[in-house]
Design an enzyme around this catalytic site. Structure first.
Site, PDB file in Angstrom:
ATOM      1  N   GLY A   1     -49.697 -21.874  13.418  1.00  0.00           N
ATOM      2  CA  GLY A   1     -49.429 -22.579  12.164  1.00  0.00           C
ATOM      3  C   GLY A   1     -50.148 -21.948  10.979  1.00  0.00           C
ATOM      4  O   GLY A   1     -49.672 -21.998   9.841  1.00  0.00           O
ATOM      5  N   ASN A   2     -51.284 -21.297  11.256  1.00  0.00           N
ATOM      6  CA  ASN A   2     -52.073 -20.707  10.171  1.00  0.00           C
ATOM      7  C   ASN A   2     -51.458 -19.420   9.619  1.00  0.00           C
ATOM      8  O   ASN A   2     -51.919 -18.880   8.630  1.00  0.00           O
ATOM      9  CB  ASN A   2     -53.478 -20.419  10.666  1.00  0.00           C
ATOM     10  CG  ASN A   2     -53.447 -19.414  11.769  1.00  0.00           C
ATOM     11  OD1 ASN A   2     -52.959 -19.688  12.859  1.00  0.00           O
ATOM     12  ND2 ASN A   2     -53.903 -18.224  11.473  1.00  0.00           N
TER      13      ASN A   2
ATOM     14  N   LYS B   1     -51.097 -33.510  21.804  1.00  0.00           N
ATOM     15  CA  LYS B   1     -50.824 -32.393  20.895  1.00  0.00           C
ATOM     16  C   LYS B   1     -51.172 -32.786  19.457  1.00  0.00           C
ATOM     17  O   LYS B   1     -50.554 -33.680  18.878  1.00  0.00           O
ATOM     18  CB  LYS B   1     -49.338 -32.050  21.006  1.00  0.00           C
ATOM     19  CG  LYS B   1     -48.813 -31.142  19.935  1.00  0.00           C
ATOM     20  CD  LYS B   1     -48.853 -29.714  20.353  1.00  0.00           C
ATOM     21  CE  LYS B   1     -48.482 -28.798  19.215  1.00  0.00           C
ATOM     22  NZ  LYS B   1     -49.181 -27.531  19.283  1.00  0.00           N
TER      23      LYS B   1
ATOM     24  N   LYS C   1     -46.276 -24.655  21.496  1.00  0.00           N
ATOM     25  CA  LYS C   1     -45.537 -23.407  21.269  1.00  0.00           C
ATOM     26  C   LYS C   1     -46.074 -22.254  22.110  1.00  0.00           C
ATOM     27  O   LYS C   1     -45.336 -21.311  22.400  1.00  0.00           O
ATOM     28  CB  LYS C   1     -45.518 -23.047  19.784  1.00  0.00           C
ATOM     29  CG  LYS C   1     -46.837 -22.581  19.186  1.00  0.00           C
ATOM     30  CD  LYS C   1     -46.918 -21.103  18.991  1.00  0.00           C
ATOM     31  CE  LYS C   1     -48.198 -20.627  18.356  1.00  0.00           C
ATOM     32  NZ  LYS C   1     -49.449 -21.264  18.654  1.00  0.00           N
TER      33      LYS C   1
ATOM     34  N   LYS D   1     -53.338 -21.550  24.928  1.00  0.00           N
ATOM     35  CA  LYS D   1     -53.147 -20.103  24.714  1.00  0.00           C
ATOM     36  C   LYS D   1     -53.572 -19.342  25.976  1.00  0.00           C
ATOM     37  O   LYS D   1     -52.871 -18.450  26.455  1.00  0.00           O
ATOM     38  CB  LYS D   1     -53.969 -19.614  23.511  1.00  0.00           C
ATOM     39  CG  LYS D   1     -53.506 -20.243  22.212  1.00  0.00           C
ATOM     40  CD  LYS D   1     -54.220 -19.655  21.014  1.00  0.00           C
ATOM     41  CE  LYS D   1     -54.114 -20.567  19.813  1.00  0.00           C
ATOM     42  NZ  LYS D   1     -52.766 -21.076  19.515  1.00  0.00           N
TER      43      LYS D   1
HETATM   44  P1  ADP Z   1     -52.536 -22.213  16.310  1.00  0.00           P
HETATM   45  O1  ADP Z   1     -51.948 -22.934  15.142  1.00  0.00           O
HETATM   46  O2  ADP Z   1     -52.644 -20.746  16.085  1.00  0.00           O
HETATM   47  O3  ADP Z   1     -51.915 -22.565  17.634  1.00  0.00           O
HETATM   48  P2  ADP Z   1     -54.839 -23.807  17.158  1.00  0.00           P
HETATM   49  O4  ADP Z   1     -55.612 -24.620  16.169  1.00  0.00           O
HETATM   50  O5  ADP Z   1     -53.938 -24.520  18.094  1.00  0.00           O
HETATM   51  O6  ADP Z   1     -54.068 -22.688  16.327  1.00  0.00           O
HETATM   52  O7  ADP Z   1     -55.843 -22.925  18.042  1.00  0.00           O
HETATM   53  C1  ADP Z   1     -56.767 -22.054  17.417  1.00  0.00           C
HETATM   54  C2  ADP Z   1     -58.096 -22.765  17.252  1.00  0.00           C
HETATM   55  O8  ADP Z   1     -58.717 -22.941  18.530  1.00  0.00           O
HETATM   56  C3  ADP Z   1     -59.151 -22.002  16.470  1.00  0.00           C
HETATM   57  O9  ADP Z   1     -59.025 -22.221  15.094  1.00  0.00           O
HETATM   58  C4  ADP Z   1     -60.468 -22.601  17.003  1.00  0.00           C
HETATM   59  O10 ADP Z   1     -60.966 -23.567  16.106  1.00  0.00           O
HETATM   60  C5  ADP Z   1     -60.057 -23.327  18.280  1.00  0.00           C
HETATM   61  N1  ADP Z   1     -60.835 -23.026  19.472  1.00  0.00           N
HETATM   62  C6  ADP Z   1     -61.218 -23.984  20.350  1.00  0.00           C
HETATM   63  N2  ADP Z   1     -61.881 -23.448  21.378  1.00  0.00           N
HETATM   64  C7  ADP Z   1     -61.935 -22.117  21.178  1.00  0.00           C
HETATM   65  C8  ADP Z   1     -62.489 -21.035  21.930  1.00  0.00           C
HETATM   66  N3  ADP Z   1     -63.090 -21.229  23.099  1.00  0.00           N
HETATM   67  N4  ADP Z   1     -62.370 -19.791  21.426  1.00  0.00           N
HETATM   68  C9  ADP Z   1     -61.735 -19.586  20.235  1.00  0.00           C
HETATM   69  N5  ADP Z   1     -61.185 -20.583  19.489  1.00  0.00           N
HETATM   70  C10 ADP Z   1     -61.273 -21.843  19.950  1.00  0.00           C
HETATM   71 MG    MG Z   2     -51.837 -24.536  18.539  1.00  0.00          MG
END
Ligand code: ADP
Ligand code: MG
Length: 313
Positions: A16-17, A134, A213, A275
């Site tokens: 989303g970013n 979610k 996603k 992820k």
């Molecule tokens: P996207 O929109 O790309 O799916 P998300 O917010 O779902 O983004 O996932 C990315 C976020 O995961 C990062 O901004 C970070 O704050 C968070 N995060 C949580 N745990 C971890 C980790 N172990 N390592 C890296 N990022 C993490």
């Molecule tokens: Mg996400």
């Protein structure tokens, strides 16, 4: 375009970013501007790879929900319709920005692009329907979140609304996507994890949920025979002890190590957890390379020089 059949297939899942950065409100011009960062890299990569782009919709689908809750008079739309709307809006923004970037690279660019509405089949009995996980929409402070009329969860970004996120079972348009890829198209598909549907006889019925996603992208990657699977987000990769003093960035790990860490709950659900799970599933189902990286480092990650790379073994 007649050598496309020989190029390896790359799938890039945009978070989303890629559209809304931390601290931004999500004005449309900001979103178009932000998209240039990943799409400039993807335009270049498309010379060496056949490309599928998938994308999240958390902030956008949350915003649509807020918009319809704040207006009286128009009929309420279920979540699956809002997901379909985000595939249109974000698909349009990605496609037009990518077209622009391709033209800057090559003025007489003739690359075919297509954004495809995509359904993803889920199971009506999925326990996720009773346990929403979610996060979508904007982040709130704890005080704000307590006053909201719906469930929220505390994330690294703040308190966010949560909705059901069932497991994706199959991507309905996988054959169409394969055909388009074979014909030389760059395909934008599975936006927002896909429109969640259940089977009803020979047809489909939409359901109230948002599929993750990353998991939908891993499934699409498997169902279309992707060679390189990249998940691009707003951190440089996965870390152990994320956000703590002893945070440790993971540069390279095996699937079995990723499985161990997932089982220990080292990556939170709804953000880094899916992820890591997505890349692990992709490799376990025969995929060759999977990387989690930042939006800025997509090209470097494909080159093996950035991100968290998970390897077989
Ligand atoms: P996207 O929109 O790309 O799916 P998300 O917010 O779902 O983004 O996932 C990315 C976020 O995961 C990062 O901004 C970070 O704050 C968070 N995060 C949580 N745990 C971890 C980790 N172990 N390592 C890296 N990022 C993490
Ligand atoms: Mg996400």
């Amino acid at each position: 375009m007649n050598d496309t059949g020989r190029k390896p297939l790359l799938l890039v899942a945009l978070g989303g970013n890629a559209l809304i950065r931390k601290g931004q409100k999500g004005e449309i011009n900001e979103q178009f501007q932000n998209l240039r960062t990943p799409l400039k890299q993807i335009a270049r990569l498309s010379r060496r790879y056949r490309v599928i782009i998938t994308h999240g919709n958390g902030p956008q689908v949350g915003a649509l929900l807020l918009q319809q809750e704040s207006t009286a008079g128009a009929p309420r739309l279920p979540l699956e319709i809002l997901v379909a709307q985000t595939q249109g809006q974000i698909g349009y923004m990605i496609e037009s920005t990518l077209d622009q970037e391709l033209s800057e690279l090559e003025p007489d660019n003739q690359q075919y692009l297509a954004t495809l509405l995509s359904y993803v089949v889920v199971d009506e009995q999925d326990p996720a329907f009773h346990n929403p996980s979610k996060p979508i929409g904007p982040a709130f402070s704890r005080e704000e979140a307590e006053k909201l009329p719906y469930r929220t969860v505390n994330t690294a970004k703040g308190y966010r609304r949560v909705v059901a996120s069932p497991e994706p079972i199959t991507i309905v348009e996988k054959r169409e996507i394969r055909r388009l890829i074979e014909a030389g198209f760059i395909v934008i598909a599975c936006g927002g994890g896909g429109i969640p549907v259940i089977r009803e006889g020979r047809g489909f019925q939409g359901v109230e949920a948002v599929v993750d996603k990353d998991l939908a992208s891993a499934l699409l990657a498997r169902e279309t025979g992707v060679d390189v699977f990249v998940i691009a987000t707003d951190v440089e990769g996965a870390a152990l002890n994320y956000g703590k003093d002893n945070q440790e960035f993971l540069r390279r790990l095996t699937v079995s190590r990723a499985r161990e860490l997932l089982a220990q709950g080292r990556f939170p659900p709804g953000s880094m957890g899916p992820k890591m799970e997505a890349v692990a599933r992709f490799l376990e189902s025969g995929g060759k390379r999977g990387v989690i990286c930042s939006i800025e480092a997509i090209a470097d990650a494909v080159a093996g020089e950035a991100g968290t790379e998970i390897v077989g073994g």
